[in-house]
Design an enzyme around this catalytic site. Sequence first.
Site, PDB file in Angstrom:
ATOM      1  N   ARG A 173       0.814  -1.240   0.000  1.00 23.87           N
ATOM      2  CA  ARG A 173       0.000   0.000   0.000  1.00 23.87           C
ATOM      3  C   ARG A 173       0.838   1.276   0.000  1.00 23.87           C
ATOM      4  O   ARG A 173       0.409   2.337   0.458  1.00 23.87           O
ATOM      5  CB  ARG A 173      -0.958   0.043   1.195  1.00 23.87           C
ATOM      6  CG  ARG A 173      -2.012  -1.040   1.161  1.00 23.87           C
ATOM      7  CD  ARG A 173      -3.268  -0.612   1.893  1.00 23.87           C
ATOM      8  NE  ARG A 173      -4.264  -1.642   1.797  1.00 23.87           N
ATOM      9  CZ  ARG A 173      -4.390  -2.617   2.694  1.00 23.87           C
ATOM     10  NH1 ARG A 173      -3.598  -2.669   3.739  1.00 23.87           N
ATOM     11  NH2 ARG A 173      -5.330  -3.528   2.529  1.00 23.87           N
TER      12      ARG A 173
ATOM     13  N   LYS B 239       3.125  11.832 -11.295  1.00 23.40           N
ATOM     14  CA  LYS B 239       2.277  10.928 -12.099  1.00 23.40           C
ATOM     15  C   LYS B 239       3.010   9.612 -12.310  1.00 23.40           C
ATOM     16  O   LYS B 239       4.196   9.609 -12.645  1.00 23.40           O
ATOM     17  CB  LYS B 239       1.986  11.556 -13.459  1.00 23.40           C
ATOM     18  CG  LYS B 239       0.840  12.524 -13.445  1.00 23.40           C
ATOM     19  CD  LYS B 239       0.474  12.886 -14.879  1.00 23.40           C
ATOM     20  CE  LYS B 239      -0.694  13.849 -14.904  1.00 23.40           C
ATOM     21  NZ  LYS B 239      -0.966  14.321 -16.276  1.00 23.40           N
TER      22      LYS B 239
ATOM     23  N   LYS C  54       6.538  23.873 -14.968  1.00 22.62           N
ATOM     24  CA  LYS C  54       5.761  22.673 -14.625  1.00 22.62           C
ATOM     25  C   LYS C  54       5.457  22.645 -13.126  1.00 22.62           C
ATOM     26  O   LYS C  54       4.334  22.323 -12.718  1.00 22.62           O
ATOM     27  CB  LYS C  54       6.514  21.406 -15.045  1.00 22.62           C
ATOM     28  CG  LYS C  54       5.774  20.175 -14.559  1.00 22.62           C
ATOM     29  CD  LYS C  54       5.946  18.954 -15.366  1.00 22.62           C
ATOM     30  CE  LYS C  54       4.990  17.884 -14.820  1.00 22.62           C
ATOM     31  NZ  LYS C  54       5.114  16.600 -15.414  1.00 22.62           N
TER      32      LYS C  54
ATOM     33  N   GLU D 165      -4.634  17.128 -11.185  1.00 27.80           N
ATOM     34  CA  GLU D 165      -5.128  17.443 -12.542  1.00 27.80           C
ATOM     35  C   GLU D 165      -6.642  17.479 -12.629  1.00 27.80           C
ATOM     36  O   GLU D 165      -7.254  16.763 -13.409  1.00 27.80           O
ATOM     37  CB  GLU D 165      -4.544  16.460 -13.571  1.00 27.80           C
ATOM     38  CG  GLU D 165      -4.686  16.996 -14.995  1.00 27.80           C
ATOM     39  CD  GLU D 165      -4.011  16.135 -16.050  1.00 27.80           C
ATOM     40  OE1 GLU D 165      -2.814  15.876 -15.921  1.00 27.80           O
ATOM     41  OE2 GLU D 165      -4.706  15.734 -16.996  1.00 27.80           O
TER      42      GLU D 165
ATOM     43  N   ARG E  66      -3.609  21.845 -14.439  1.00 26.70           N
ATOM     44  CA  ARG E  66      -2.473  20.968 -14.745  1.00 26.70           C
ATOM     45  C   ARG E  66      -2.638  20.318 -16.125  1.00 26.70           C
ATOM     46  O   ARG E  66      -1.655  19.976 -16.776  1.00 26.70           O
ATOM     47  CB  ARG E  66      -2.312  19.883 -13.656  1.00 26.70           C
ATOM     48  CG  ARG E  66      -1.141  18.964 -13.959  1.00 26.70           C
ATOM     49  CD  ARG E  66      -0.792  18.013 -12.825  1.00 26.70           C
ATOM     50  NE  ARG E  66       0.283  17.122 -13.251  1.00 26.70           N
ATOM     51  CZ  ARG E  66       1.004  16.364 -12.454  1.00 26.70           C
ATOM     52  NH1 ARG E  66       0.772  16.382 -11.149  1.00 26.70           N
ATOM     53  NH2 ARG E  66       1.955  15.583 -12.936  1.00 26.70           N
TER      54      ARG E  66
ATOM     55  N   ASN F  31      -0.738  18.895 -21.012  1.00 25.80           N
ATOM     56  CA  ASN F  31      -1.004  17.877 -22.030  1.00 25.80           C
ATOM     57  C   ASN F  31      -1.063  18.462 -23.438  1.00 25.80           C
ATOM     58  O   ASN F  31      -1.575  17.803 -24.353  1.00 25.80           O
ATOM     59  CB  ASN F  31      -2.326  17.161 -21.718  1.00 25.80           C
ATOM     60  CG  ASN F  31      -2.219  16.357 -20.440  1.00 25.80           C
ATOM     61  OD1 ASN F  31      -1.266  15.616 -20.258  1.00 25.80           O
ATOM     62  ND2 ASN F  31      -3.177  16.517 -19.543  1.00 25.80           N
TER      63      ASN F  31
ATOM     64  N   HIS G 211      -0.715  16.207 -26.418  1.00 30.09           N
ATOM     65  CA  HIS G 211      -0.733  14.813 -25.940  1.00 30.09           C
ATOM     66  C   HIS G 211      -1.972  14.029 -26.356  1.00 30.09           C
ATOM     67  O   HIS G 211      -1.925  12.806 -26.378  1.00 30.09           O
ATOM     68  CB  HIS G 211      -0.559  14.767 -24.418  1.00 30.09           C
ATOM     69  CG  HIS G 211       0.877  14.949 -23.999  1.00 30.09           C
ATOM     70  ND1 HIS G 211       1.604  16.072 -24.321  1.00 30.09           N
ATOM     71  CD2 HIS G 211       1.725  14.140 -23.298  1.00 30.09           C
ATOM     72  CE1 HIS G 211       2.833  15.958 -23.826  1.00 30.09           C
ATOM     73  NE2 HIS G 211       2.925  14.800 -23.207  1.00 30.09           N
TER      74      HIS G 211
ATOM     75  N   HIS H 211      -0.720  10.615 -27.681  1.00 28.58           N
ATOM     76  CA  HIS H 211      -1.071   9.331 -27.060  1.00 28.58           C
ATOM     77  C   HIS H 211      -1.812   8.432 -28.047  1.00 28.58           C
ATOM     78  O   HIS H 211      -1.620   7.213 -28.060  1.00 28.58           O
ATOM     79  CB  HIS H 211      -1.922   9.551 -25.809  1.00 28.58           C
ATOM     80  CG  HIS H 211      -1.116  10.034 -24.633  1.00 28.58           C
ATOM     81  ND1 HIS H 211      -1.691  10.477 -23.469  1.00 28.58           N
ATOM     82  CD2 HIS H 211       0.217  10.136 -24.437  1.00 28.58           C
ATOM     83  CE1 HIS H 211      -0.743  10.845 -22.612  1.00 28.58           C
ATOM     84  NE2 HIS H 211       0.416  10.645 -23.185  1.00 28.58           N
TER      85      HIS H 211
END
Length: 373
Positions: free
Chosen positions: A127, A149, A232, A242, A246, A250, A253, A257
């Site tokens: 955990r 992230k 950043k 996010e 934030r 991207n 992106h 992606h």
Amino acid sequence: MNSNAEMDFIKINLESESYKIFFGKDYIENSANYIREFTKTNKIAIITDENTANLYLNKISRSLLESKYEVIHIILKSGEKIKNISSVENVINTLLKKRFERDDLIIGLGGGVIGDLAGFIASIIHRGVNFINFPTTLLAQVDSSIGGKTGVNTKYGKNLIGSFKQPLAVFSDTSSLSTLPVREIKAGYSELVKHALIKDNELFMWLCENWNVIFNQEEEIIKAIKWSSNIKATLVQEDVRERGSRALLNLGHTYAHAIESLLKYDGTILHGEAVSVGIILAYKTSYLLGYSKKDELNKIIEHFNDVGLITDLRKFNKDNIDSDMLLNAMNNDKKVKSGQKTFIIPEGIGKAFISNKINDEIIKSIVDTALAS
Ligand code: GLY
């Protein structure tokens, strides 16, 4: 032990998990001196990949072993392909077999893939255990090691499984950049310039003037990394999970992606290469919608071409990218909200906004035009 006062760093100020990102030249070689203040354990697992291991695993381990730490080495294949849930399970099983405990420490040593994977493992084993990152690529130093992230890819898309896991510290050893292939430097540079495009016109102008020096001189590259990292850091501090601003990080992106997902992470492109094309497509979208001027779009294409960044979607087209496929892949992006794709739309240079209202027909026409020869 070096006191923080003598060290070059930026701080990520978060409510309960603030940490520093240190920039310097001997963090890998003298790792034990630097990590000692962050952990009481004597057992450390280093997660890395084959390429990085060849260059730095002995160096980092020698320092730790000399200081009597017990060190577990986990060496994965290099490349995006290993960033999946079965690697996570294998690594966790190896660690558990070696009696890795809750107070022990995971070190990530490598680029963005390793940082994302090692951070994710650190966030779920027992955990959550302590994590320190040693990013060794420009992309990781300027972007992926900042902000917590973590994640892995699935067949449906990139980083669809993941968590937020802030490290105890990040040690960006800039001496590692001297061994980085030019292709990797360029891929990292696309994330660095992205920060300028969304927030700082002055940085973009400075990069256009100085990119050649930046690529060749350590002092200038550190200045560029720190300038860009500060942008950043500000966005991460404003909105760590996010939920809003934030997401500006991207830029490019949603396209990138989808491209990576269609190419099935087959190793033919680097993330930063997909990002440079994605940024150009985002600017074309912005121009079509009237948020950026033609000369701004051209200035960015010209700068990317000067640097040798990829700007042309056809470079990736192996009969497996067309506008319908890209739109379909974008439907699995984790930024989709109520079925609507999220795009970051630049407004000129140094400003951008988040939109969930871009019509599929617009994206289709941008991609069709980009693919037409
Ligand atoms: N790379 C985007 C972010 O960290 O938010």
